[in-house]
Design an enzyme around this catalytic site. Structure first.
Site, PDB file in Angstrom:
ATOM      1  N   ALA A   1      41.884 -34.693 -39.301  1.00 15.03           N
ATOM      2  CA  ALA A   1      42.047 -35.457 -40.538  1.00 15.03           C
ATOM      3  C   ALA A   1      43.026 -36.602 -40.348  1.00 15.03           C
ATOM      4  O   ALA A   1      42.794 -37.725 -40.811  1.00 15.03           O
ATOM      5  CB  ALA A   1      42.502 -34.534 -41.662  1.00 15.03           C
TER       6      ALA A   1
ATOM      7  N   ALA B   1      52.302 -36.287 -36.555  1.00 11.71           N
ATOM      8  CA  ALA B   1      51.142 -37.196 -36.631  1.00 11.71           C
ATOM      9  C   ALA B   1      51.325 -38.489 -35.856  1.00 11.71           C
ATOM     10  O   ALA B   1      50.476 -39.374 -35.940  1.00 11.71           O
ATOM     11  CB  ALA B   1      50.752 -37.510 -38.065  1.00 11.71           C
ATOM     12  N   ALA B   2      52.396 -38.614 -35.085  1.00 13.04           N
ATOM     13  CA  ALA B   2      52.576 -39.836 -34.285  1.00 13.04           C
ATOM     14  C   ALA B   2      51.430 -39.997 -33.289  1.00 13.04           C
ATOM     15  O   ALA B   2      50.844 -41.078 -33.158  1.00 13.04           O
ATOM     16  CB  ALA B   2      53.914 -39.792 -33.561  1.00 13.04           C
ATOM     17  N   GLY B   3      51.109 -38.919 -32.576  1.00  9.64           N
ATOM     18  CA  GLY B   3      50.012 -38.970 -31.609  1.00  9.64           C
ATOM     19  C   GLY B   3      48.663 -39.166 -32.272  1.00  9.64           C
ATOM     20  O   GLY B   3      47.802 -39.882 -31.748  1.00  9.64           O
ATOM     21  N   ASP B   4      48.473 -38.553 -33.433  1.00  5.63           N
ATOM     22  CA  ASP B   4      47.207 -38.707 -34.155  1.00  5.63           C
ATOM     23  C   ASP B   4      47.031 -40.138 -34.645  1.00  5.63           C
ATOM     24  O   ASP B   4      45.934 -40.699 -34.591  1.00  5.63           O
ATOM     25  CB  ASP B   4      47.152 -37.737 -35.345  1.00  5.63           C
ATOM     26  CG  ASP B   4      47.159 -36.285 -34.911  1.00  5.63           C
ATOM     27  OD1 ASP B   4      46.706 -35.996 -33.787  1.00  5.63           O
ATOM     28  OD2 ASP B   4      47.620 -35.438 -35.695  1.00  5.63           O
TER      29      ASP B   4
END
Length: 306
Positions: A43, A250-253
């Site tokens: 998501a 969520a940095a990588g996402d």
């Protein structure tokens, strides 16, 4: 013109607990704050792609519960096509519990729930959704059999496949043979290749190993340092932007979603796409929460012009 991006992945309701520091084994700490928000690696990546300008759709599974309906509505709020999301009548929607300390670092516990019930035949039944994409992204928070089925269909329609092998897990080697670009962090890369990532020479060795395994293109994210890339034509390292991190969730996402919105099919603009993705990720870590902190295209461009 923006890419059409389809994400196959997880849908979790994230509960974040803010603590002064991480607890030691057997220790009880009080939390400073508790918040809940839409999340899951899939998501988050879809929202990052959509907010970065990509025409985005999602393939996944939620439970027949309020959490599942909340997740679907959260994606719709970012104009993501949710028509390929399946409702599981028995197993509930996935969830994650995030411990966030004062330094902005986190530890995450994930309950897969309905994410883990996604079947390969349910994915292949959505062939039309996959075929119309420019790029298909998957992670390891849904079953690998579903990823393999999706990537196999994607390659039949000349769709670029991006694999984010996170969280680190033993992998079906067949997946790499239908992967165009693999994007692990340094720990995940070492897990898959057996080669520890310590410097650029070891990253080159990882790229060589991935090519032997069937993947010609690699990006290794190295946290606040930046990202290494290797394609058939070039390799190098793009440094990260220096910012004060508040929450690295969520940095990588964000990085992967933003990258997918910009990357050309021949990877000829990989440095520019990586720079855009790094800027997006640097904005995410400066805000609290996963999805609420993912920036829009205009915010990314504005930060790039400062």
């Amino acid at each position: 013109m923006s890419n059409k991006v389809t994400v196959l992945g997880s849908l979790n309701v994230d509960t974040t607990l803010r603590v002064a520091r991480m607890p030691q084994p057997g220790e009880t700490l009080s939390t400073e704050n508790k918040t809940s928000a839409a999340g899951g690696k899939g998501a988050n990546q879809a929202v990052a792609a959509a907010r970065s300008g990509a025409d985005t759709s999602f393939i996944g599974k939620v439970g027949n519960d309020d959490a599942g309906r909340f997740m679907v509505e959260s994606l719709k709020n970012d104009q993501i096509d949710t028509s390929a999301i399946i409702t599981d009548p028995v197993v509930g929607t996935g969830s994650a519990f995030i411990l966030l300390d004062e330094a902005g670092q986190n530890s995450i516990l994930v309950y897969g729930g309905s994410n883990q019930q996604l079947e390969a035949d349910e994915v292949t039944a959505r062939e039309d959704e996959i075929a119309k994409a420019d790029i298909l992204i998957a992670q390891f928070e849904t079953p690998q059999a579903a990823t393999l089925a999706a990537f196999t269909v994607a390659k039949q329609h000349n769709v670029i496949t991006i694999l984010n092998p996170a969280p680190a897990a033993e992998m079906d080697p067949a997946i790499l043979k239908v992967t165009d670009l693999v994007v692990p962090n340094e720990t995940e890369s070492a897990e898959l290749t057996g080669i520890e990532v310590t410097d650029e020479a070891s990253m080159d060795a990882n790229a060589k190993k991935f090519k032997e395994l069937g993947v010609k293109n690699l990006i290794i994210t190295v946290g606040s340092k930046g990202a290494y890339y290797a394609t058939e034509k070039q390799s190098g390292f793009v440094p990260a932007f220096k910012v004060k991190a508040v929450d690295t969730t969520a940095a990588g996402d964000t990085f992967i979603g933003a990258l997918s919105s910009q990357l050309k099919a021949d990877f000829s603009n990989i440095v520019e796409a990586l720079t855009f993705a790094q800027r997006a990720s640097s904005l995410t870590v400066q805000g609290l929460g996963a999805m609420p902190s993912i920036p829009t295209y205009d915010q990314i461009k504005a930060a790039s012009e400062k």
